[in-house]
Motif scaffolding. Structure first.
Motif, PDB file in Angstrom:
ATOM      1  N   TRP A  52      38.590  83.691  83.039  1.00 25.15           N
ATOM      2  CA  TRP A  52      38.715  84.329  81.730  1.00 25.15           C
ATOM      3  C   TRP A  52      38.981  85.804  81.976  1.00 25.15           C
ATOM      4  CZ3 TRP A  52      37.616  81.178  77.417  1.00 25.15           C
ATOM      5  CH2 TRP A  52      36.999  79.956  77.702  1.00 25.15           C
ATOM      6  N   HIS A  63      36.247  86.662  84.584  1.00 23.85           N
ATOM      7  CA  HIS A  63      35.151  85.720  84.760  1.00 23.85           C
ATOM      8  C   HIS A  63      35.725  84.511  85.501  1.00 23.85           C
ATOM      9  CE1 HIS A  63      32.967  87.331  80.884  1.00 23.85           C
ATOM     10  NE2 HIS A  63      33.266  88.289  81.754  1.00 23.85           N
ATOM     11  N   VAL A  65      35.338  80.957  87.393  1.00 27.12           N
ATOM     12  CA  VAL A  65      34.395  79.833  87.321  1.00 27.12           C
ATOM     13  C   VAL A  65      34.674  78.821  88.444  1.00 27.12           C
ATOM     14  CG1 VAL A  65      33.492  77.996  85.837  1.00 27.12           C
ATOM     15  CG2 VAL A  65      34.214  80.170  84.831  1.00 27.12           C
ATOM     16  N   LEU A  87      27.785  74.849  88.152  1.00 29.03           N
ATOM     17  CA  LEU A  87      28.845  75.729  87.648  1.00 29.03           C
ATOM     18  C   LEU A  87      28.436  77.156  87.987  1.00 29.03           C
ATOM     19  CD1 LEU A  87      29.443  74.243  84.072  1.00 29.03           C
ATOM     20  CD2 LEU A  87      30.986  74.067  86.029  1.00 29.03           C
ATOM     21  N   LYS A  89      29.693  81.157  87.481  1.00 34.78           N
ATOM     22  CA  LYS A  89      30.646  82.084  86.874  1.00 34.78           C
ATOM     23  C   LYS A  89      30.401  83.468  87.453  1.00 34.78           C
ATOM     24  CE  LYS A  89      30.549  83.907  82.542  1.00 34.78           C
ATOM     25  NZ  LYS A  89      30.846  84.138  81.102  1.00 34.78           N
ATOM     26  N   TRP A 138      19.576  76.950  83.828  1.00 32.19           N
ATOM     27  CA  TRP A 138      20.374  78.144  83.512  1.00 32.19           C
ATOM     28  C   TRP A 138      19.886  79.326  84.332  1.00 32.19           C
ATOM     29  CZ3 TRP A 138      23.694  77.436  79.011  1.00 32.19           C
ATOM     30  CH2 TRP A 138      23.477  76.225  78.320  1.00 32.19           C
ATOM     31  N   ALA A 139      20.783  80.122  84.889  1.00 30.86           N
ATOM     32  CA  ALA A 139      20.351  81.232  85.748  1.00 30.86           C
ATOM     33  C   ALA A 139      21.338  82.393  85.706  1.00 30.86           C
ATOM     34  CB  ALA A 139      20.196  80.746  87.190  1.00 30.86           C
ATOM     35  N   LEU A 140      20.814  83.588  85.962  1.00 32.77           N
ATOM     36  CA  LEU A 140      21.617  84.815  85.965  1.00 32.77           C
ATOM     37  C   LEU A 140      21.163  85.720  87.117  1.00 32.77           C
ATOM     38  CD1 LEU A 140      23.565  86.892  84.660  1.00 32.77           C
ATOM     39  CD2 LEU A 140      21.724  87.488  83.083  1.00 32.77           C
ATOM     40  N   ALA A 151      17.202  85.769  84.260  1.00 29.52           N
ATOM     41  CA  ALA A 151      17.065  85.146  82.940  1.00 29.52           C
ATOM     42  C   ALA A 151      15.615  84.696  82.779  1.00 29.52           C
ATOM     43  CB  ALA A 151      18.016  83.956  82.804  1.00 29.52           C
ATOM     44  N   ASP A 157      18.284  83.669  76.181  1.00 33.84           N
ATOM     45  CA  ASP A 157      19.246  84.405  77.012  1.00 33.84           C
ATOM     46  C   ASP A 157      20.629  83.756  77.110  1.00 33.84           C
ATOM     47  OD1 ASP A 157      17.189  86.123  77.478  1.00 33.84           O
ATOM     48  OD2 ASP A 157      16.747  85.426  79.498  1.00 33.84           O
ATOM     49  N   CYS A 158      20.743  82.482  76.807  1.00 34.59           N
ATOM     50  CA  CYS A 158      22.009  81.785  77.072  1.00 34.59           C
ATOM     51  C   CYS A 158      22.524  80.943  75.895  1.00 34.59           C
ATOM     52  CB  CYS A 158      21.873  80.839  78.260  1.00 34.59           C
ATOM     53  SG  CYS A 158      21.023  81.502  79.711  1.00 34.59           S
ATOM     54  N   CYS A 161      24.981  81.833  72.633  1.00 34.25           N
ATOM     55  CA  CYS A 161      26.382  82.140  72.904  1.00 34.25           C
ATOM     56  C   CYS A 161      27.183  80.906  73.311  1.00 34.25           C
ATOM     57  CB  CYS A 161      26.471  83.146  74.044  1.00 34.25           C
ATOM     58  SG  CYS A 161      26.479  84.854  73.520  1.00 34.25           S
ATOM     59  N   TRP A 170      28.056  72.146  76.147  1.00 40.71           N
ATOM     60  CA  TRP A 170      27.780  73.590  76.213  1.00 40.71           C
ATOM     61  C   TRP A 170      28.740  74.338  77.138  1.00 40.71           C
ATOM     62  CZ3 TRP A 170      24.332  74.637  72.511  1.00 40.71           C
ATOM     63  CH2 TRP A 170      23.388  73.641  72.181  1.00 40.71           C
ATOM     64  N   VAL A 171      29.798  73.687  77.602  1.00 39.66           N
ATOM     65  CA  VAL A 171      30.716  74.314  78.560  1.00 39.66           C
ATOM     66  C   VAL A 171      32.069  74.551  77.895  1.00 39.66           C
ATOM     67  CG1 VAL A 171      31.851  74.073  80.804  1.00 39.66           C
ATOM     68  CG2 VAL A 171      29.523  73.199  80.480  1.00 39.66           C
ATOM     69  N   TYR A 172      32.649  75.715  78.112  1.00 44.47           N
ATOM     70  CA  TYR A 172      33.938  76.086  77.507  1.00 44.47           C
ATOM     71  C   TYR A 172      35.083  75.467  78.307  1.00 44.47           C
ATOM     72  CZ  TYR A 172      31.481  79.402  74.501  1.00 44.47           C
ATOM     73  OH  TYR A 172      30.657  79.979  73.552  1.00 44.47           O
ATOM     74  N   TYR A 176      39.401  75.065  81.737  1.00 45.34           N
ATOM     75  CA  TYR A 176      39.301  74.417  83.043  1.00 45.34           C
ATOM     76  C   TYR A 176      40.163  73.159  83.112  1.00 45.34           C
ATOM     77  CZ  TYR A 176      35.182  77.316  82.339  1.00 45.34           C
ATOM     78  OH  TYR A 176      34.358  78.354  82.004  1.00 45.34           O
TER      79      TYR A 176
HETATM   80  C1  HEC Z   1      27.340  86.998  74.992  1.00 45.34           C
HETATM   81  C2  HEC Z   1      27.454  85.564  74.956  1.00 45.34           C
HETATM   82  C3  HEC Z   1      26.983  84.770  76.175  1.00 45.34           C
HETATM   83  C4  HEC Z   1      25.745  84.777  76.769  1.00 45.34           C
HETATM   84  C5  HEC Z   1      24.538  85.617  76.405  1.00 45.34           C
HETATM   85  C6  HEC Z   1      25.794  83.790  77.841  1.00 45.34           C
HETATM   86  N1  HEC Z   1      27.032  83.208  77.886  1.00 45.34           N
HETATM   87 FE1  HEC Z   1      27.709  81.923  79.337  1.00 45.34          FE
HETATM   88  N2  HEC Z   1      29.578  82.057  78.550  1.00 45.34           N
HETATM   89  C7  HEC Z   1      29.911  82.670  77.359  1.00 45.34           C
HETATM   90  C8  HEC Z   1      31.319  82.481  77.099  1.00 45.34           C
HETATM   91  C9  HEC Z   1      32.054  82.932  75.827  1.00 45.34           C
HETATM   92  C10 HEC Z   1      31.835  81.792  78.197  1.00 45.34           C
HETATM   93  C11 HEC Z   1      33.299  81.455  78.460  1.00 45.34           C
HETATM   94  C12 HEC Z   1      34.201  82.656  78.225  1.00 45.34           C
HETATM   95  C13 HEC Z   1      33.850  83.896  78.991  1.00 45.34           C
HETATM   96  O1  HEC Z   1      33.345  83.820  80.123  1.00 45.34           O
HETATM   97  O2  HEC Z   1      34.096  84.987  78.462  1.00 45.34           O
HETATM   98  C14 HEC Z   1      30.706  81.516  79.082  1.00 45.34           C
HETATM   99  C15 HEC Z   1      30.786  80.809  80.262  1.00 45.34           C
HETATM  100  C16 HEC Z   1      29.730  80.485  81.075  1.00 45.34           C
HETATM  101  C17 HEC Z   1      29.811  79.720  82.300  1.00 45.34           C
HETATM  102  C18 HEC Z   1      31.053  79.066  82.832  1.00 45.34           C
HETATM  103  C19 HEC Z   1      31.088  77.617  82.309  1.00 45.34           C
HETATM  104  C20 HEC Z   1      31.364  77.548  80.826  1.00 45.34           C
HETATM  105  O3  HEC Z   1      30.425  77.288  80.050  1.00 45.34           O
HETATM  106  O4  HEC Z   1      32.521  77.762  80.426  1.00 45.34           O
HETATM  107  C21 HEC Z   1      28.547  79.646  82.806  1.00 45.34           C
HETATM  108  C22 HEC Z   1      28.137  78.948  84.093  1.00 45.34           C
HETATM  109  C23 HEC Z   1      27.672  80.350  81.908  1.00 45.34           C
HETATM  110  N3  HEC Z   1      28.427  80.864  80.869  1.00 45.34           N
HETATM  111  C24 HEC Z   1      26.315  80.436  82.049  1.00 45.34           C
HETATM  112  C25 HEC Z   1      25.488  81.185  81.227  1.00 45.34           C
HETATM  113  C26 HEC Z   1      24.072  81.356  81.454  1.00 45.34           C
HETATM  114  C27 HEC Z   1      23.277  80.672  82.561  1.00 45.34           C
HETATM  115  C28 HEC Z   1      23.623  82.219  80.511  1.00 45.34           C
HETATM  116  C29 HEC Z   1      22.239  82.778  80.327  1.00 45.34           C
HETATM  117  C30 HEC Z   1      21.593  83.366  81.498  1.00 45.34           C
HETATM  118  C31 HEC Z   1      24.758  82.591  79.687  1.00 45.34           C
HETATM  119  N4  HEC Z   1      25.870  81.922  80.139  1.00 45.34           N
HETATM  120  C32 HEC Z   1      24.728  83.503  78.656  1.00 45.34           C
HETATM  121  C33 HEC Z   1      29.070  83.398  76.557  1.00 45.34           C
HETATM  122  C34 HEC Z   1      27.779  83.765  76.878  1.00 45.34           C
END
Ligand code: HEC
Length: 181
Positions: A52, A63, A65, A87, A89, A138-140, A151, A157-158, A161, A170-172, A176
């Motif tokens: 992304w 971003h 993946v 997964l 990112k 879920w992890a950060l 996280a 935290d996750c 969004c 829950w996956v965009y 992909y």
């Molecule tokens: C601000 C909003 C936001 C938050 C908070 C957020 N995500 Fe996401 N996440 C997204 C979006 C939108 C995408 C795809 C587009 C991008 O990356 O911009 C994504 C993509 C991902 C992906 C790649 C796979 C996919 O779903 O497409 C992972 C892995 C992921 N996020 C994990 C997490 C985890 C774990 C947390 C919490 C610790 C988290 N995200 C918090 C918005 C968010």
């Protein structure tokens, strides 16, 4: 001799198909308490699913993946993420310049902002752990300390969004195409 050879073959055959299954029969990135580790060297050991580009804000940049090859194969067969799928990112800063392909061409630099990790859990493990639920762990991680999951709760935290991607586990997944080709 023959027996060892046979065992070797079985191990090689199984390894080719399996995910990163550990002693716990689930994921080599997850311990008994459900603590998630950031996979080492995933850029060379995993498949790049897609990228992304975020033009502005704190998450600006690329971003990228990644997932296991076995996850790609399983998803193509079943349309679902298999138990133990990982997964990753990676958020990287971008830089734009003029190249022979055009002007304002952007690329991801070596400057890493953070890493997000999701581990598929089809069994509902770790019910007492606030970083597990809705079918995933879920992890950060931030570059200062690759070992610390910063996280605290996936719900706060996750999850919010990721609601727009709820129908796709829950996956965009629209970014992909490797999963469906
Ligand atoms: C601000 C909003 C936001 C938050 C908070 C957020 N995500 Fe996401 N996440 C997204 C979006 C939108 C995408 C795809 C587009 C991008 O990356 O911009 C994504 C993509 C991902 C992906 C790649 C796979 C996919 O779903 O497409 C992972 C892995 C992921 N996020 C994990 C997490 C985890 C774990 C947390 C919490 C610790 C988290 N995200 C918090 C918005 C968010």
């Amino acid at each position: 001799m023959h027996r060892f050879y046979l065992i070797g073959l079985i191990i090689a055959a199984t390894a080719g198909l399996s995910l990163a299954v550990a002693d716990n029969g689930f994921s080599e990135y997850v311990d008994e308490q459900g603590n998630i580790n950031l996979p080492e060297d995933f850029r060379s050991s995993m498949v790049h699913l897609g990228s992304w580009y975020v033009p502005e804000g704190g998450a600006s940049g690329f971003h990228d993946v990644y997932t296991e090859q076995a996850t790609v194969e399983a998803f193509r067969e079943t349309g679902k993420f298999p138990d133990g799928a990982t997964l990753v990112k990676e958020l990287r800063s971008s830089h734009a310049g003029n190249y022979t392909t055009g002007s304002g061409v952007s690329y991801a630099t070596a400057d890493i902002k953070q890493w997000f990790v999701m581990i598929k859990d089809t069994q509902g493990r770790f019910t007492d752990n606030p970083l597990w639920g809705d079918g995933w762990g879920w992890a950060l991680y931030q570059p200062g300390d690759r070992t610390r999951n910063v996280a605290a709760s996936y719900k706060t935290d996750c999850l919010g969004c990721h609601v727009p991607a709820k129908a796709n586990d829950w996956v965009y997944i629209e970014a992909y195409p490797t999963l469906t080709e």
